[in-house]
Motif scaffolding. Structure first.
Motif, PDB file in Angstrom:
ATOM      1  N   GLU A 167       0.836  -1.214   0.000  1.00  0.00           N
ATOM      2  CA  GLU A 167       0.000   0.000   0.000  1.00  0.00           C
ATOM      3  C   GLU A 167       0.871   1.265   0.000  1.00  0.00           C
ATOM      4  OE1 GLU A 167      -3.389   0.294  -0.245  1.00  0.00           O
ATOM      5  OE2 GLU A 167      -3.350  -1.868  -0.608  1.00  0.00           O
ATOM      6  N   ARG A 170       2.353   1.858  -3.446  1.00  0.00           N
ATOM      7  CA  ARG A 170       1.327   2.432  -4.347  1.00  0.00           C
ATOM      8  C   ARG A 170       1.131   3.921  -4.051  1.00  0.00           C
ATOM      9  NH1 ARG A 170      -1.877  -2.284  -2.792  1.00  0.00           N
ATOM     10  NH2 ARG A 170      -1.564  -3.909  -4.341  1.00  0.00           N
ATOM     11  N   GLU A 174       1.816   7.098  -6.581  1.00  0.00           N
ATOM     12  CA  GLU A 174       0.723   8.018  -6.926  1.00  0.00           C
ATOM     13  C   GLU A 174       1.108   9.465  -6.582  1.00  0.00           C
ATOM     14  OE1 GLU A 174      -3.384   8.667  -4.812  1.00  0.00           O
ATOM     15  OE2 GLU A 174      -3.522   6.851  -6.032  1.00  0.00           O
TER      16      GLU A 174
END
Length: 257
Positions: A167, A170, A174
């Motif tokens: 997580e 990611r 982003e």
């Protein structure tokens, strides 16, 4: 989703009522508000309104964190930001490690953010990205307490869920895409030696931010958790100076220190 484990002693969120200048202080990945409390108390003593939220799944148990996603962590930070926005005419965001990643997200999401203070902010960690591609083990060794000062301990998980590492990877990817569109003033504090987040992360941020007002301060005597380390007083002074310079007349004289 409510936490099903009790909050660890010392990991509680904090809120200090002050003037019209709000400061959100955000802890990092697997950490707790404990790593930011001393800085938060100092800024409150300066007269500012200060909030240190606890990110979802943090400060309880690694199994709790395993159930959360980076969107849950963003939601916790945004909730804290909105709370300050309701009470204050301007908001600054201070973040350590992934808290710095969240500060960048918030500056992009809320362009009216008055300024951001990034302390060893996380953008890209090659070693972690390799780990994220593994299928096991379910829990990895903890990454907390990278502190040079003897006898100082960060309140953080002693093991890290592999799912949560994915997580974080990611979320960093982003957020990297957003950095060049951020224009608010930024103070970047970076430890010369950091065993968790490479200092090159801060250089990437400095080079790619579109802010006209960017400051760079190197921390010569601290490792990753610099808010608890030998340079913590320097961080306090630089953060106060940055906020006072940008907040202008609204802050008044502050309280006696």
């Amino acid at each position: 989703m409510a936490d099903s484990y009790p909050v660890m002693k010392g990991a509680e969120p904090f809120f200090f009522e002050g003037n019209e200048v709000g400061v959100l202080v955000q802890h990092g990945f697997t950490g707790t508000p404990q790593s930011m409390r001393e800085l938060g108390e100092y800024l409150a003593h300066c007269g500012f309104t200060v909030h240190g939220p606890r990110l979802k799944g943090h400060g309880t148990h690694p199994e709790e964190m395993e159930k959360t996603t980076y969107k849950d962590w963003i939601a916790s930070a945004e909730e804290g930001y909105r709370l300050l926005k309701e009470k204050c005419s301007q908001v600054f965001v201070v973040g350590l490690s992934m808290g710095g990643t969240l500060a960048l997200h918030l500056a992009h999401r809320y362009p009216e953010t008055r300024g951001i203070v990034l302390i060893n902010a996380a953008m890209s960690m090659e070693e972690l990205e390799k780990v994220a591609r593994q299928e096991e083990p379910r829990f990895l060794e903890g990454i907390g307490s990278d502190i040079k000062a003897p006898g100082v301990k960060e309140l953080a998980y002693e093991k890290t869920p592999l799912k949560s590492v994915r997580e974080l990877v990611r979320f960093m990817a982003e957020t990297r895409e957003k950095v060049s569109s951020i224009t608010c003033p930024a103070l970047i504090l970076v430890s010369a030696e950091d065993h968790v987040v490479p200092p090159s992360n801060s250089r990437f941020i400095y080079d790619h931010l579109s802010s006209d007002d960017k400051e760079w301060v190197e921390l010569q005597n601290s490792y990753h958790v610099a808010t608890l380390d030998n340079d913590k007083d320097l961080i306090k002074r630089e953060t106060e100076k940055f906020i006072r310079r940008l907040a202008g007349k609204e802050i008044g004289a502050g309280r006696d220190r």
